[in-house]
Design an enzyme around this catalytic site. Structure first.
Site, PDB file in Angstrom:
ATOM      1  CB  CYS A  78      -0.980  -0.057   1.174  1.00 56.98           C
ATOM      2  SG  CYS A  78      -2.335   1.095   0.974  1.00 56.98           S
ATOM      3  CG  HIS A 164      -3.480  -3.509   3.598  1.00 55.65           C
ATOM      4  ND1 HIS A 164      -2.430  -2.941   4.274  1.00 55.65           N
ATOM      5  CD2 HIS A 164      -4.155  -2.487   3.015  1.00 55.65           C
ATOM      6  CE1 HIS A 164      -2.465  -1.628   4.124  1.00 55.65           C
ATOM      7  NE2 HIS A 164      -3.509  -1.325   3.361  1.00 55.65           N
ATOM      8  CD  GLU A 166      -0.875  -5.895   5.840  1.00 59.09           C
ATOM      9  OE1 GLU A 166      -0.597  -6.427   4.753  1.00 59.09           O
ATOM     10  OE2 GLU A 166      -0.997  -4.663   5.958  1.00 59.09           O
ATOM     11  CB  SER A 217      -7.469 -38.767  12.244  1.00 61.42           C
ATOM     12  OG  SER A 217      -6.150 -38.280  12.391  1.00 61.42           O
TER      13      SER A 217
END
Ligand code: XMP
Length: 505
Positions: A78, A164, A166, A217
């Site tokens: 950005c 972004h 993140e 499992s």
């Protein structure tokens, strides 16, 4: 280490958090100190964070151009990308403000977007846009309104994204950061001491006071995932084990004894052995076996979930390999349909909790070891979801299953005794559904042929049969024909994959 230059956005910390979760060490620095620290610390790469300012504003945070002369990979996010563009001769201008999700279309899957679908949701939050990209950069992806949403210069290893990665709601954001770290900066991922603590704290923060249900499992991934959650939220966690009778007997033993000790919470065992056998009656075709098992498994799990009202999350031990596989391979999608309780009714509104989603098996094992989980859980052989069912050719009856369980355990025991069990990837017996003649006592005996398959593999895509010492094979063979009722003969499978698959079915 990756250096994160903080241009004033909160997300700088998030970038660091995401990378640390992946096992990438990071250092957050002020733009004024970045060059000096980079010179001294020699990071593998640099990330320019976002920030609230406009690059053309007076007093907007900036960075010395000398940072580019260090020849380090750089990812601008950005504001970070806009600043990079401006400093390298591009142009940034005010544009329509864009906040929130938008669709990114990727044009180049080489590096930054490796393994990511062509279109995905990303989070944008900007008022300015790069109008002219610097020389040497090419467009890697665009959104409807932003042409230079993702750009890169492969030569200088500089990249920029307008969105972004993140942000939690950027669908493949973590993969993008991971690709930057591993594919561009050549960082090898190693969960650090800290990563486990961070993972536990994150689970705690995410779950709050709600409850989490999880199906075990018995395998490594679900055990490690369960241990993390148990450590984070204790009794708010409801671990469930559906006992199909198709797993190794020692798995149930561990579930009942070791797991409660490890987790600190008892595991709810649902005995469904009868139901599984009933449903499998007359089922011969391998894929139908898989589907039948998967379907019943989901049904039983749903039944259990309905008993718990305030459950908000469903824990899954999905790893990065599962996640990547399920995107491309039809077969993995099947594999997942057993474990991945993906077919749950919508009204349950359960959210998925997948703490291992970004880790490979070896890392999962490292996390398990760090958490001091028993070795035989952390380093056990993988066992297929449908278990013995795909190792019994033809119909599965109570008697044939009992034979398989016994023969398989003999293989396990003899390999353990000879110290070979831990050296191989997988070992098992197969009920071949073929009869052959033998002489037992004084009489003719016509019984089933049991095959043994013992393989090693690095990536499961190809495998080789293990050149086991004859003495061990001899012991296995002798014990199976003598101890398992109805067996006439034992053969060893000496076929590589390809062409043969590992499992017979
Ligand atoms: P194949 O037979 O495809 O096996 O060479 C490769 C690996 O995948 C496991 N496998 C399965 N795992 N559900 C699973 O969870 C399944 O349906 C399944 N089929 C195969 C197999 O044990 C081996 O490790």
């Amino acid at each position: 280490m990756l250096l994160i230059v903080d241009f004033g956005s909160q997300t700088a910390h998030l970038i660091s958090r995401r990378l640390k979760d992946l096992g990438v060490p990071t250092t957050l620095v002020d733009p004024d100190d970045a060059y000096e620290i980079a010179q001294k610390e020699k990071p593998a790469g640099i990330i320019f964070s976002g920030g609230p300012a406009s690059v053309y504003e007076k007093g907007a945070p900036t960075i010395t151009k000398k940072i580019f002369s260090l020849n380090l990979p750089i990812l601008g996010i950005c504001y970070g990308w806009q600043l990079m563009a401006q400093l390298l001769g591009g142009e940034v201008k005010p544009s329509n403000k864009e906040y929130g999700p938008t669709e990114l279309t990727i044009k180049d899957f080489h590096t930054l977007f490796y393994g990511i679908p062509t279109t995905s949701k990303v989070i944008e939050s900007h008022g300015d846009t790069v109008m002219k990209q610097p020389k040497g950069f090419v467009v890697l992806g665009s959104t409807e309104t932003v042409k230079y949403a993702a750009v890169g210069n492969e030569q200088t290893k500089m990249y920029g994204v307008q969105f972004h990665p993140e942000a939690h709601h950027s669908e493949f954001g973590t993969e993008i950061l991971k690709n930057f770290a591993t594919r561009i900066c050549n960082v090898s991922l190693k969960p650090q001491e800290l990563a486990v603590d961070i993972m536990i704290t994150e689970i705690k923060e995410k779950v709050g006071r709600k409850k989490v249900i999880g199906a075990f499992s018995g395998g490594t991934d679900s055990a490690v995932a369960g241990a993390l959650v148990a450590k984070a939220i204790g009794k708010q966690f409801i671990p469930v084990y559906i006992d199909s009778g198709l797993m190794r007997e020692e798995t149930l033993g561990r579930i009942k004894t070791v797991f409660p000790k490890v987790l600190g919470v008892p595991v709810k065992v649902i005995n469904a052995r009868k139901e599984f056998l009933e449903r499998l009656k007359g089922v011969i075709e391998p894929e139908e076996k898989r589907k039948t098992i998967g379907k019943l498994y989901i049904e039983l799990f749903e039944r259990e979930m309905k008993k718990h009202k305030d459950v908000k999350y469903l824990l899954q031990g999905t790893t990065y390999a599962d996640f990547i596989h399920s995107q491309g391979s039809k077969r993995s999608a099947h594999i997942k349909s057993h474990h991945n309780v993906g077919g749950l009714p919508k009204e349950m509104k359960l959210k998925l909790l997948e703490p291992l989603r970004y880790f490979y098996t070896d890392q999962v094992r490292e996390i398990g070891t760090k958490m001091k989980l028993p070795k035989d859980i952390v380093f056990q052989q993988p066992f297929p979801g449908p278990g013995h069912a795909v190792r019994i050719i033809g119909e599965i009856t109570k008697e044939r299953l009992a034979k398989q369980v016994q023969a398989d355990m003999i293989v396990v025991e003899e390999l353990r005794k000879a110290n070979w069990f831990d050296k191989i990837f997988q070992s098992w017996s197969i009920m071949t559904n073929i009869n052959s003649t033998a002489v037992k006592g004084d009489g003719r005996f016509y019984g089933e042929v049991v095959a043994i398959r013992i393989v090693n593999t690095k990536d499961r895509m190809s495998a080789e049969w293990v050149h086991l010492p004859y003495e061990i094979l001899e012991k296995i063979s002798k014990r199976i024909v003598n101890e398992v009722p109805g067996v006439s003969r034992v053969v060893y499978d000496i076929t590589t994959k390809p062409p043969a698959t590992m499992e017979w079915e």
